[in-house]
Design a protein around this motif. Structure first.
Motif, PDB file in Angstrom:
ATOM      1  N   ALA A 159       0.820  -1.209   0.000  1.00 38.83           N
ATOM      2  CA  ALA A 159       0.000   0.000   0.000  1.00 38.83           C
ATOM      3  C   ALA A 159       0.856   1.262   0.000  1.00 38.83           C
ATOM      4  O   ALA A 159       0.578   2.221  -0.748  1.00 38.83           O
ATOM      5  N   LEU A 160       1.901   1.290   0.827  1.00 36.32           N
ATOM      6  CA  LEU A 160       2.721   2.491   0.914  1.00 36.32           C
ATOM      7  C   LEU A 160       3.594   2.681  -0.325  1.00 36.32           C
ATOM      8  O   LEU A 160       3.798   3.819  -0.776  1.00 36.32           O
ATOM      9  N   VAL A 161       4.106   1.584  -0.894  1.00 39.43           N
ATOM     10  CA  VAL A 161       4.868   1.700  -2.147  1.00 39.43           C
ATOM     11  C   VAL A 161       3.954   2.213  -3.258  1.00 39.43           C
ATOM     12  O   VAL A 161       4.328   3.117  -4.028  1.00 39.43           O
ATOM     13  N   PHE A 162       2.760   1.654  -3.353  1.00 42.40           N
ATOM     14  CA  PHE A 162       1.792   2.090  -4.364  1.00 42.40           C
ATOM     15  C   PHE A 162       1.474   3.581  -4.216  1.00 42.40           C
ATOM     16  O   PHE A 162       1.541   4.355  -5.179  1.00 42.40           O
ATOM     17  N   ALA A 163       1.121   3.997  -3.000  1.00 43.56           N
ATOM     18  CA  ALA A 163       0.721   5.388  -2.778  1.00 43.56           C
ATOM     19  C   ALA A 163       1.866   6.345  -3.037  1.00 43.56           C
ATOM     20  O   ALA A 163       1.684   7.417  -3.642  1.00 43.56           O
ATOM     21  N   SER A 164       3.075   5.957  -2.600  1.00 48.47           N
ATOM     22  CA  SER A 164       4.227   6.831  -2.776  1.00 48.47           C
ATOM     23  C   SER A 164       4.589   6.989  -4.245  1.00 48.47           C
ATOM     24  O   SER A 164       4.844   8.103  -4.722  1.00 48.47           O
ATOM     25  N   LYS A 165       4.575   5.886  -4.987  1.00 47.12           N
ATOM     26  CA  LYS A 165       4.944   5.984  -6.406  1.00 47.12           C
ATOM     27  C   LYS A 165       3.876   6.728  -7.204  1.00 47.12           C
ATOM     28  O   LYS A 165       4.174   7.335  -8.242  1.00 47.12           O
ATOM     29  N   ALA A 166       2.642   6.718  -6.697  1.00 45.90           N
ATOM     30  CA  ALA A 166       1.573   7.489  -7.349  1.00 45.90           C
ATOM     31  C   ALA A 166       1.668   8.979  -7.043  1.00 45.90           C
ATOM     32  O   ALA A 166       0.879   9.763  -7.575  1.00 45.90           O
ATOM     33  N   GLY A 167       2.618   9.365  -6.206  1.00 43.68           N
ATOM     34  CA  GLY A 167       2.844  10.781  -5.949  1.00 43.68           C
ATOM     35  C   GLY A 167       2.324  11.300  -4.625  1.00 43.68           C
ATOM     36  O   GLY A 167       2.423  12.495  -4.347  1.00 43.68           O
ATOM     37  N   CYS A 168       1.780  10.427  -3.795  1.00 42.42           N
ATOM     38  CA  CYS A 168       1.263  10.851  -2.492  1.00 42.42           C
ATOM     39  C   CYS A 168       2.357  10.785  -1.426  1.00 42.42           C
ATOM     40  O   CYS A 168       3.310  10.011  -1.546  1.00 42.42           O
ATOM     41  N   ASP A 169       2.181  11.580  -0.399  1.00 42.77           N
ATOM     42  CA  ASP A 169       3.068  11.557   0.755  1.00 42.77           C
ATOM     43  C   ASP A 169       2.715  10.322   1.590  1.00 42.77           C
ATOM     44  O   ASP A 169       1.608  10.243   2.143  1.00 42.77           O
ATOM     45  N   PRO A 170       3.622   9.330   1.694  1.00 41.63           N
ATOM     46  CA  PRO A 170       3.267   8.104   2.415  1.00 41.63           C
ATOM     47  C   PRO A 170       2.926   8.359   3.886  1.00 41.63           C
ATOM     48  O   PRO A 170       2.110   7.636   4.463  1.00 41.63           O
ATOM     49  N   ALA A 171       3.547   9.359   4.501  1.00 42.94           N
ATOM     50  CA  ALA A 171       3.229   9.676   5.895  1.00 42.94           C
ATOM     51  C   ALA A 171       1.788  10.147   6.025  1.00 42.94           C
ATOM     52  O   ALA A 171       1.077   9.776   6.975  1.00 42.94           O
ATOM     53  N   LYS A 172       1.323  10.963   5.072  1.00 41.23           N
ATOM     54  CA  LYS A 172      -0.057  11.446   5.105  1.00 41.23           C
ATOM     55  C   LYS A 172      -1.034  10.314   4.797  1.00 41.23           C
ATOM     56  O   LYS A 172      -2.130  10.235   5.381  1.00 41.23           O
ATOM     57  N   VAL A 173      -0.646   9.430   3.874  1.00 42.34           N
ATOM     58  CA  VAL A 173      -1.495   8.273   3.558  1.00 42.34           C
ATOM     59  C   VAL A 173      -1.640   7.395   4.802  1.00 42.34           C
ATOM     60  O   VAL A 173      -2.752   6.972   5.154  1.00 42.34           O
ATOM     61  N   ARG A 174      -0.528   7.124   5.467  1.00 36.38           N
ATOM     62  CA  ARG A 174      -0.581   6.323   6.696  1.00 36.38           C
ATOM     63  C   ARG A 174      -1.468   6.992   7.738  1.00 36.38           C
ATOM     64  O   ARG A 174      -2.292   6.333   8.391  1.00 36.38           O
ATOM     65  N   GLU A 175      -1.320   8.303   7.905  1.00 36.28           N
ATOM     66  CA  GLU A 175      -2.132   9.031   8.878  1.00 36.28           C
ATOM     67  C   GLU A 175      -3.620   8.881   8.569  1.00 36.28           C
ATOM     68  O   GLU A 175      -4.437   8.656   9.466  1.00 36.28           O
ATOM     69  N   ALA A 176      -3.973   8.980   7.302  1.00 36.71           N
ATOM     70  CA  ALA A 176      -5.382   8.840   6.912  1.00 36.71           C
ATOM     71  C   ALA A 176      -5.890   7.428   7.162  1.00 36.71           C
ATOM     72  O   ALA A 176      -6.990   7.223   7.691  1.00 36.71           O
ATOM     73  N   LEU A 177      -5.074   6.439   6.789  1.00 38.80           N
ATOM     74  CA  LEU A 177      -5.503   5.050   6.944  1.00 38.80           C
ATOM     75  C   LEU A 177      -5.635   4.638   8.408  1.00 38.80           C
ATOM     76  O   LEU A 177      -6.444   3.764   8.737  1.00 38.80           O
ATOM     77  N   MET A 178      -4.865   5.278   9.290  1.00 35.39           N
ATOM     78  CA  MET A 178      -4.940   4.941  10.710  1.00 35.39           C
ATOM     79  C   MET A 178      -6.306   5.273  11.311  1.00 35.39           C
ATOM     80  O   MET A 178      -6.670   4.740  12.356  1.00 35.39           O
ATOM     81  N   GLY A 179      -7.090   6.114  10.636  1.00 40.82           N
ATOM     82  CA  GLY A 179      -8.415   6.464  11.137  1.00 40.82           C
ATOM     83  C   GLY A 179      -9.532   5.634  10.553  1.00 40.82           C
ATOM     84  O   GLY A 179     -10.713   5.867  10.855  1.00 40.82           O
ATOM     85  N   GLY A 180      -9.200   4.638   9.724  1.00 42.77           N
ATOM     86  CA  GLY A 180     -10.227   3.848   9.051  1.00 42.77           C
ATOM     87  C   GLY A 180     -10.098   2.365   9.319  1.00 42.77           C
ATOM     88  O   GLY A 180      -9.382   1.920  10.228  1.00 42.77           O
ATOM     89  N   PHE A 181     -10.803   1.576   8.508  1.00 43.59           N
ATOM     90  CA  PHE A 181     -10.879   0.132   8.702  1.00 43.59           C
ATOM     91  C   PHE A 181      -9.552  -0.560   8.411  1.00 43.59           C
ATOM     92  O   PHE A 181      -9.318  -1.683   8.853  1.00 43.59           O
ATOM     93  N   ALA A 182      -8.655   0.126   7.687  1.00 43.11           N
ATOM     94  CA  ALA A 182      -7.335  -0.439   7.381  1.00 43.11           C
ATOM     95  C   ALA A 182      -6.354  -0.276   8.536  1.00 43.11           C
ATOM     96  O   ALA A 182      -5.229  -0.777   8.461  1.00 43.11           O
ATOM     97  N   SER A 183      -6.770   0.399   9.591  1.00 38.76           N
ATOM     98  CA  SER A 183      -5.877   0.616  10.730  1.00 38.76           C
ATOM     99  C   SER A 183      -5.451  -0.708  11.346  1.00 38.76           C
ATOM    100  O   SER A 183      -6.235  -1.651  11.445  1.00 38.76           O
ATOM    101  N   SER A 184      -4.188  -0.772  11.762  1.00 41.26           N
ATOM    102  CA  SER A 184      -3.664  -1.971  12.417  1.00 41.26           C
ATOM    103  C   SER A 184      -2.402  -1.596  13.175  1.00 41.26           C
ATOM    104  O   SER A 184      -1.811  -0.532  12.957  1.00 41.26           O
ATOM    105  N   LYS A 185      -1.985  -2.477  14.061  1.00 40.64           N
ATOM    106  CA  LYS A 185      -0.737  -2.265  14.775  1.00 40.64           C
ATOM    107  C   LYS A 185       0.438  -2.257  13.814  1.00 40.64           C
ATOM    108  O   LYS A 185       1.401  -1.497  13.989  1.00 40.64           O
ATOM    109  N   ILE A 186       0.375  -3.079  12.775  1.00 38.36           N
ATOM    110  CA  ILE A 186       1.450  -3.124  11.786  1.00 38.36           C
ATOM    111  C   ILE A 186       1.533  -1.796  11.043  1.00 38.36           C
ATOM    112  O   ILE A 186       2.628  -1.255  10.836  1.00 38.36           O
ATOM    113  N   LEU A 187       0.398  -1.251  10.644  1.00 36.54           N
ATOM    114  CA  LEU A 187       0.400   0.052   9.972  1.00 36.54           C
ATOM    115  C   LEU A 187       0.937   1.132  10.905  1.00 36.54           C
ATOM    116  O   LEU A 187       1.700   2.002  10.490  1.00 36.54           O
ATOM    117  N   GLU A 188       0.542   1.061  12.173  1.00 34.90           N
ATOM    118  CA  GLU A 188       0.980   2.062  13.143  1.00 34.90           C
ATOM    119  C   GLU A 188       2.489   2.004  13.370  1.00 34.90           C
ATOM    120  O   GLU A 188       3.190   3.019  13.230  1.00 34.90           O
TER     121      GLU A 188
END
Length: 291
Positions: free
Chosen positions: A185-214
């Motif tokens: 997910a992070l490789v995909f988002a980063s190569k698509a031009g998104c800030d991976p830190a911001k993507v992670r922050e957004a995902l931490m508030g949704g159903f994709a949240s996990s200890k591994i993501l955190e």
């Protein structure tokens, strides 16, 4: 209580410290010296000597052959055990071999509990490990007060030794596949031009949240691959999963994929880095680094 504790490595040292802080006396034998910082222990010549000196022996060692050597060979723990003593193996090893060793201890009247752990170095230091146990209820109840000094979530998974190892293998399958999913997910988002830190922050508030993501998602972004849990040890655990699956005739296709990605990292000399470093195999495939 005088506790024989063999395996004062990344995980074992903080676990032994917690037992020591709970006023237990630690007896050990060392392949290398000196003792880890903060450990005050009596050092004896052999595992058999440790077993003779203690009512309980705890081991946490890297792999199945290491446990077999320390427990079963000449001068090993089994040699020094007497009826009524307790053996607790907290290593992550093969369930079949665990059951075989437990039978040998049972023949001497020794209770045996396999109690592999999850939670990494942080969990070991904070006495917050998840501990998955196999053994009789009576043996588990004897072991539980000591396990509670080292962990928080302690479960008797099955009434025979080896059940804890089976549960740990299941745990390692889930962790590996989560690391692989977060990496993709992070490789995909980063190569698509998104800030991976911001993507992670957004995902931490949704159903994709996990200890591994955190925890490991942050490691991937910050490139902090100093080991909490070494990639080569997770490789070993996935090998156990795939070997057991062949015996059981169970297909584990995504486990095999995660193992191949770890193999690719090991081939680059990264086997002693954290298992979150699996992301680097996907980065090389994408020709893109997320950090």
């Amino acid at each position: 209580m005088r506790i024989g504790f063999i395996g004062l490595g990344v995980m074992g040292a903080p676990m032994a410290r917690n037992l020591q802080e709970a006023k237990h006396e630690i007896i050990t034998t060392l392949n290398r010296s000196p003792l880890p910082d903060g450990i005050k222990a009596e050092v004896l010549d052999s595992p058999a000597d440790v077993a003779r000196a203690c009512d309980v022996v705890i081991t946490i060692l890297p792999d199945t052959p290491d446990v077999e050597r320390v427990l079963m060979t000449e001068g090993g723990v089994l040699e020094g055990m007497e009826s009524g003593k307790l053996m607790i193996d907290m290593s992550s090893i093969g369930p079949i071999e665990t059951a075989e060793m437990a039978r040998a201890f049972a023949e001497k009247g020794v209770d045996y509990v396999d109690a592999p752990v999850s939670g990494g170095e942080v969990g070991a230091k904070n006495a917050a490990l998840t501990i998955m146990c196999g053994g009789s209820n009576a043996a588990f109840e004897r072991a539980k007060p000591l396990l509670e000094v080292m962990g928080k979530n302690i479960t008797l998974v099955g009434d025979k030794p080896g059940a804890g190892q089976t549960c740990k293998i299941a745990n390692q399958i889930i962790v590996a596949l989560n690391i692989e999913a977060v990496s993709e997910a992070l490789v995909f988002a980063s190569k698509a031009g998104c800030d991976p830190a911001k993507v992670r922050e957004a995902l931490m508030g949704g159903f994709a949240s996990s200890k591994i993501l955190e925890v490991h998602g942050e490691r991937m972004i910050n490139r902090t691959f100093d080991p909490g849990f070494r990639l080569k040890l997770h490789q070993k655990d996935l090998n156990l999963a795939l070997q057991s699956a062949r015996i059981l005739q169970v297909a584990l296709p995504n486990t095999a994929t995660a193992q191949e990605l770890m193999n690719a990292c090991a081939a680059q000399g990264e086997e002693d880095t954290d298992h979150s470093g699996l992301v680097r195999a996907l980065e090389r495939l994408a020709n893109h680094e997320i950090g």
